[in-house]
Design an enzyme around this catalytic site. Structure first.
Site, PDB file in Angstrom:
ATOM      1  N   ASP A  20      59.865 -18.699 -21.571  1.00  0.00           N
ATOM      2  CA  ASP A  20      59.446 -18.674 -22.978  1.00  0.00           C
ATOM      3  C   ASP A  20      60.464 -17.919 -23.825  1.00  0.00           C
ATOM      4  O   ASP A  20      60.679 -16.721 -23.631  1.00  0.00           O
ATOM      5  CB  ASP A  20      58.076 -17.987 -23.066  1.00  0.00           C
ATOM      6  CG  ASP A  20      57.539 -17.912 -24.486  1.00  0.00           C
ATOM      7  OD1 ASP A  20      56.424 -17.422 -24.652  1.00  0.00           O
ATOM      8  OD2 ASP A  20      58.257 -18.327 -25.426  1.00  0.00           O
TER       9      ASP A  20
ATOM     10  N   PHE B  75      58.653 -12.920 -31.749  1.00  0.00           N
ATOM     11  CA  PHE B  75      59.083 -13.857 -32.793  1.00  0.00           C
ATOM     12  C   PHE B  75      59.604 -15.159 -32.185  1.00  0.00           C
ATOM     13  O   PHE B  75      60.168 -15.149 -31.092  1.00  0.00           O
ATOM     14  CB  PHE B  75      60.192 -13.216 -33.654  1.00  0.00           C
ATOM     15  CG  PHE B  75      59.756 -11.936 -34.321  1.00  0.00           C
ATOM     16  CD1 PHE B  75      59.969 -10.720 -33.689  1.00  0.00           C
ATOM     17  CD2 PHE B  75      59.083 -11.970 -35.537  1.00  0.00           C
ATOM     18  CE1 PHE B  75      59.532  -9.525 -34.278  1.00  0.00           C
ATOM     19  CE2 PHE B  75      58.648 -10.789 -36.134  1.00  0.00           C
ATOM     20  CZ  PHE B  75      58.875  -9.568 -35.496  1.00  0.00           C
ATOM     21  N   GLY B  76      59.458 -16.230 -32.920  1.00  0.00           N
ATOM     22  CA  GLY B  76      60.060 -17.492 -32.512  1.00  0.00           C
ATOM     23  C   GLY B  76      61.495 -17.557 -33.026  1.00  0.00           C
ATOM     24  O   GLY B  76      61.928 -16.697 -33.795  1.00  0.00           O
TER      25      GLY B  76
ATOM     26  N   ASP C 128      50.363 -17.998 -29.258  1.00  0.00           N
ATOM     27  CA  ASP C 128      50.884 -16.632 -29.121  1.00  0.00           C
ATOM     28  C   ASP C 128      50.010 -15.655 -29.892  1.00  0.00           C
ATOM     29  O   ASP C 128      50.028 -15.643 -31.119  1.00  0.00           O
ATOM     30  CB  ASP C 128      52.313 -16.573 -29.664  1.00  0.00           C
ATOM     31  CG  ASP C 128      53.287 -17.316 -28.765  1.00  0.00           C
ATOM     32  OD1 ASP C 128      54.024 -18.182 -29.269  1.00  0.00           O
ATOM     33  OD2 ASP C 128      53.287 -17.044 -27.546  1.00  0.00           O
TER      34      ASP C 128
ATOM     35  N   SER D  66      54.872 -24.213 -28.346  1.00  0.00           N
ATOM     36  CA  SER D  66      54.248 -22.992 -28.876  1.00  0.00           C
ATOM     37  C   SER D  66      53.954 -23.206 -30.351  1.00  0.00           C
ATOM     38  O   SER D  66      54.864 -23.544 -31.118  1.00  0.00           O
ATOM     39  CB  SER D  66      55.207 -21.809 -28.733  1.00  0.00           C
ATOM     40  OG  SER D  66      54.832 -20.789 -29.659  1.00  0.00           O
TER      41      SER D  66
ATOM     42  N   GLY E  16      63.724 -19.190 -26.854  1.00  0.00           N
ATOM     43  CA  GLY E  16      65.089 -19.699 -26.977  1.00  0.00           C
ATOM     44  C   GLY E  16      65.342 -20.935 -26.140  1.00  0.00           C
ATOM     45  O   GLY E  16      66.485 -21.262 -25.805  1.00  0.00           O
TER      46      GLY E  16
HETATM   47  C1  DX5 Z   1      57.857 -14.795 -28.528  1.00  0.00           C
HETATM   48  C2  DX5 Z   1      57.147 -16.110 -28.529  1.00  0.00           C
HETATM   49  C3  DX5 Z   1      58.187 -17.209 -28.654  1.00  0.00           C
HETATM   50  C4  DX5 Z   1      57.622 -18.571 -28.829  1.00  0.00           C
HETATM   51  C5  DX5 Z   1      58.682 -19.600 -28.567  1.00  0.00           C
HETATM   52  O1  DX5 Z   1      56.955 -13.774 -28.474  1.00  0.00           O
HETATM   53  O2  DX5 Z   1      56.393 -16.242 -27.321  1.00  0.00           O
HETATM   54  O3  DX5 Z   1      58.992 -17.142 -27.503  1.00  0.00           O
HETATM   55  O4  DX5 Z   1      56.553 -18.733 -28.012  1.00  0.00           O
HETATM   56  O5  DX5 Z   1      59.624 -19.474 -29.569  1.00  0.00           O
HETATM   57  P1  DX5 Z   1      61.004 -20.296 -29.612  1.00  0.00           P
HETATM   58  O6  DX5 Z   1      60.843 -21.506 -28.720  1.00  0.00           O
HETATM   59  O7  DX5 Z   1      61.176 -20.677 -31.056  1.00  0.00           O
HETATM   60  O8  DX5 Z   1      62.040 -19.351 -29.099  1.00  0.00           O
END
Ligand code: DX5
Length: 231
Positions: free
Chosen positions: A175, A143-144, A35, A8, A177
């Site tokens: 998707d 959020f990531g 995203d 992502s 964590g």
């Molecule tokens: C949330 C995003 C995240 C992203 C991945 O809306 O969709 O989940 O793509 O983020 P990580 O891999 O850092 O959790």
């Protein structure tokens, strides 16, 4: 066990986004996820069609649009025209989910539906047969770098068994964590595509080794997994 990593770009270095996509392409993945957030469906804003238009000419990767927007029908056409190959909408983001899927297919794109952690898999029963991807969110979207929500594991199993029961050819994607610890859990539960942002782009030794470790942790074996198969 087929395992695919979908980096992502949410956690990528935006000062050199093209290069960030090209290095994961070189690492052997088959797609990258973008995203799209509108600040309304989720409490964050990212980018729209311009990101797809900019990246399209730089990569042969499948560009997977994860629309965290409402209503998605207002954005599907522009995202498709800008170069997305797959468009994933959220089940919760429109009362007209079937129509949104029809719209994606009418534009010649693959269609996916994402489920937030509180949304039951059963909400997809009427459209499951139309989908190329079911995206089970393992964090709340927006959020990531968030912590994996373990309570989502049974839902991954439910989706996988529903697809098997109905003989449907549809990817189970997860998707949020996803890291070297959690990827084994989701693989065991039946996921075959793992979106990974921070565990790929924040890895101190670079995206290649990070992706290879994720594959190894998912399959419990070397790098002969399909994610590297077309290198
Ligand atoms: C949330 C995003 C995240 C992203 C991945 O809306 O969709 O989940 O793509 O983020 P990580 O891999 O850092 O959790």
């Amino acid at each position: 066990m087929r395992v695919k990593i979908a980096p992502s770009i949410l956690s990528a270095d935006f000062t050199q986004l093209g290069q960030q996509v090209q290095i994961v392409e070189a690492a052997g993945v088959d797609r990258v996820q973008l995203d799209v957030m509108d600040g309304r469906y989720v409490p964050n804003i990212t980018f729209g069609p311009i990101a797809f238009r900019s990246l399209r000419p730089l990569t042969k990767l499948t560009l997977e649009a994860h629309l965290m927007v409402t209503p998605p029908e207002d954005f599907i056409e522009a995202i498709a025209a800008a170069g997305a190959d797959t468009i994933i909408v959220h089940q919760e983001s429109t009362p007209h989910l079937h129509r949104a899927i029809q719209q994606i297919h009418s534009l010649g794109k693959k269609a996916g539906v994402a489920l937030n952690p509180s949304t039951p898999a059963s909400t997809l029963s009427e459209v499951l047969g139309l989908l190329q991807i079911v995206l089970v969110m393992t964090v709340n979207p927006g959020f990531g770098g968030q912590k994996f929500i373990r309570e989502t594991l049974p839902k991954i199993r439910q989706v996988r068994s529903a697809l098997t029961e109905r003989g449907l050819d549809c990817e189970v994607e997860v998707d949020g964590g996803i890291n070297e610890e959690t990827i084994g859990w989701v693989a065991e539960a039946g996921a075959d595509v793992m979106v990974a942002g921070s565990s790929v782009y924040d890895a101190p030794d670079g995206v290649g080794p990070a992706i290879a470790r994720l594959v190894q942790c998912a399959t419990g074996r070397g790098l002969k997994s399909s994610v590297l198969s077309h290198q």
